[in-house]
Design an enzyme around this catalytic site. Structure first.
Site, PDB file in Angstrom:
ATOM      1  N   HIS A   1     107.290  77.151  63.308  1.00  0.00           N
ATOM      2  CA  HIS A   1     108.172  75.996  63.025  1.00  0.00           C
ATOM      3  C   HIS A   1     108.490  75.322  64.357  1.00  0.00           C
ATOM      4  CE1 HIS A   1     111.662  74.169  60.609  1.00  0.00           C
ATOM      5  NE2 HIS A   1     111.662  73.565  61.793  1.00  0.00           N
TER       6      HIS A   1
ATOM      7  N   HIS B   1     108.976  71.375  66.478  1.00  0.00           N
ATOM      8  CA  HIS B   1     109.015  69.908  66.538  1.00  0.00           C
ATOM      9  C   HIS B   1     108.449  69.489  67.891  1.00  0.00           C
ATOM     10  CE1 HIS B   1     111.737  69.510  63.009  1.00  0.00           C
ATOM     11  NE2 HIS B   1     112.150  70.693  63.419  1.00  0.00           N
TER      12      HIS B   1
ATOM     13  N   LYS C   1     106.310  70.051  53.919  1.00  0.00           N
ATOM     14  CA  LYS C   1     107.714  70.275  54.274  1.00  0.00           C
ATOM     15  C   LYS C   1     108.632  69.530  53.313  1.00  0.00           C
ATOM     16  CE  LYS C   1     111.218  71.605  56.749  1.00  0.00           C
ATOM     17  NZ  LYS C   1     111.519  71.751  58.153  1.00  0.00           N
TER      18      LYS C   1
ATOM     19  N   HIS D   1     113.629  73.072  54.130  1.00  0.00           N
ATOM     20  CA  HIS D   1     114.897  72.941  54.861  1.00  0.00           C
ATOM     21  C   HIS D   1     115.978  73.134  53.809  1.00  0.00           C
ATOM     22  CE1 HIS D   1     117.542  71.409  58.160  1.00  0.00           C
ATOM     23  NE2 HIS D   1     118.334  71.353  57.110  1.00  0.00           N
TER      24      HIS D   1
ATOM     25  N   HIS E   1     114.305  78.476  59.268  1.00  0.00           N
ATOM     26  CA  HIS E   1     115.505  78.740  60.079  1.00  0.00           C
ATOM     27  C   HIS E   1     116.644  79.317  59.251  1.00  0.00           C
ATOM     28  CE1 HIS E   1     115.935  74.729  58.488  1.00  0.00           C
ATOM     29  NE2 HIS E   1     115.232  74.166  59.434  1.00  0.00           N
TER      30      HIS E   1
ATOM     31  N   ASP F   1     111.980  76.507  65.739  1.00  0.00           N
ATOM     32  CA  ASP F   1     112.675  75.238  65.451  1.00  0.00           C
ATOM     33  C   ASP F   1     113.050  74.526  66.745  1.00  0.00           C
ATOM     34  OD1 ASP F   1     113.587  73.189  63.880  1.00  0.00           O
ATOM     35  OD2 ASP F   1     115.546  74.085  63.501  1.00  0.00           O
TER      36      ASP F   1
HETATM   37  O1  DOR Z   1     118.651  70.751  64.349  1.00  0.00           O
HETATM   38  C1  DOR Z   1     117.640  70.307  63.832  1.00  0.00           C
HETATM   39  N1  DOR Z   1     116.850  69.430  64.470  1.00  0.00           N
HETATM   40  N2  DOR Z   1     117.335  70.696  62.589  1.00  0.00           N
HETATM   41  C2  DOR Z   1     116.329  70.127  61.905  1.00  0.00           C
HETATM   42  O2  DOR Z   1     116.124  70.505  60.784  1.00  0.00           O
HETATM   43  C3  DOR Z   1     115.548  69.029  62.499  1.00  0.00           C
HETATM   44  C4  DOR Z   1     115.589  69.086  63.954  1.00  0.00           C
HETATM   45  C5  DOR Z   1     115.063  67.820  64.614  1.00  0.00           C
HETATM   46  O3  DOR Z   1     114.015  67.335  64.220  1.00  0.00           O
HETATM   47  O4  DOR Z   1     115.698  67.360  65.562  1.00  0.00           O
HETATM   48 ZN    ZN Z   2     113.045  72.103  62.221  1.00  0.00          ZN
END
Ligand code: DOR
Ligand code: ZN
Length: 364
Positions: A30, A32, A116, A153, A191, A264
């Protein structure tokens, strides 16, 4: 030797501190990675720690088509440091209008491995998400049929619901009915933070998994206000009470195959975090493995780190485990404070701290 002394001996040897361990190269299920300058700045950290990553699709605009996912994948590959072999595994962002055929096409062409599900408005760039599970029934049925995992999520989105209760409520209102209605669907509760979510994952362990972040293993909700407001620790789902953190530590270090790494890591520029309405996300990509190693060491469970980091996730996704290895060393090193991105910076989770575990040699 009596049985008692045998147990004592094994407990003693567990407590003996090892100076380093070598495990199969781990994966981040997971992550980003963003795009553009941010992608180029932060990808090297994840790519130094992990062999593969499940790439979150909440870009602006979101990654909703196989063509967009393929193009994003190419941009990630182009941003890797020279000689790095990090492999991005792409996902599709589900909306109310996602077509089952598009989902299947991307899956059969090998463009994406999962989809997702963001409840609309639940988190960063989730406003194009799903407004009601009833809208994506045909998609879920198709995913169930083709064996494509749904990544969830899991937070209720009613703004009137207390933010610390949103996951527990989602489990009751949405997840349990969804699992009942789609008995063959594979899903990841992403998460995981409250004890209730740990319990639900465990109860459905053969087809459901849970990812656990490094930060939720080391901070609780009080950490967000320690000595003042800590915007860089704010993420969604928000950290919960201490007993939930302890439940997560037990789950992660249990060796239970339904739990694995999902960092995450979610970088945002400092100016977006340190604002009147700061956004959610913790940049943990640079200090993830060091944190996991420390937690497993503290829980006297280093012998279970490889399963959590490198085996359980691959097995869940039906992928081979990595063949290379990475060494983790008990050697204190200062984490970088921040990473420069254009004229701003992203603050590193635990940045500036002396971390007791550091990364050693990687054998590809
Ligand atoms: O804290 C978070 N940031 N939770 C998420 O689900 C998305 C993520 C983000 O993309 O910044
Ligand atoms: Zn995330």
């Amino acid at each position: 030797m009596t049985l008692d002394s045998l147990f004592d001996a094994s407990a003693e040897s567990k407590k003996r501190k090892v100076d380093s361990i070598r495990i199969r190269r781990p994966d981040d299920w997971h992550v980003h990675l963003r795009d553009g300058a941010m992608l180029r700045a932060i990808l090297p950290f994840t790519a130094a720690q992990f062999a593969r990553g499940i790439i979150m699709p909440n870009l602006v605009p979101p990654v909703t088509t196989a063509a967009a996912a393929a193009a994003y994948r190419s941009r990630i590959l182009a941003a890797r440091p020279v000689g790095n072999d990090f492999e991005p595994l792409m996902t599709c962002y589900l909306t109310d209008t996602t077509s089952p055929d598009e989902i299947q096409k991307g899956h059969s062409e090998g463009v994406w491995v999962a989809a997702k599900y963001y409840p609309a408005g639940a988190t960063t760039n989730a406003h194009h998400g799903v407004t009601s599970i009833s809208r994506i029934r045909p998609v879920l049925e198709r995913m169930e049929r083709i064996g494509m995992p749904l990544l969830i999520h899991g937070e209720a989105t009613d703004p009137a619901v207390d933010i610390f209760d949103r996951e527990a409520l989602f489990l009751e209102q949405t997840l349990l009915p969804l699992l009942r209605d789609h008995q063959e669907l594979k899903a990841v509760v992403e998460h995981v933070t409250p004890q209730e979510a740990v319990d639900v994952v465990r109860a459905h362990g053969s087809r459901i998994a849970g990812t656990i972040t490094p930060h939720h293993l080391v901070i609780n909700r009080t950490s967000l206000f320690q000595g003042g407001l800590r915007p860089h620790l704010y993420c969604l789902p928000v950290a919960k009470r201490e007993h939930h953190r302890l439940a997560l530590r037990r789950a992660a270090t249990s060796g239970d195959p339904c739990f694995f790494i999902g960092t995450d890591t979610a970088p945002h520029l400092s100016k977006a975090k340190e604002a009147a309405c700061g956004c959610a996300g913790v940049f943990v990509g640079a200090t993830a493995l060091q944190t996991y190693a420390q937690v497993f060491d503290e829980e006297i469970a280093l012998d279970r780190l490889e399963a959590f980091a490198s085996l359980n996730g691959a097995r869940f996704y039906g992928l081979p485990a990595n063949t290379g290895t990475i060494e983790l060393k008990r050697r204190a090193a200062a984490a970088p404070l921040a990473v420069r991105v254009d004229s701003d910076e992203v603050m590193v989770f635990r940045g500036g701290e002396s971390m007791p575990w550091s990364l050693g040699e990687v054998r590809p």
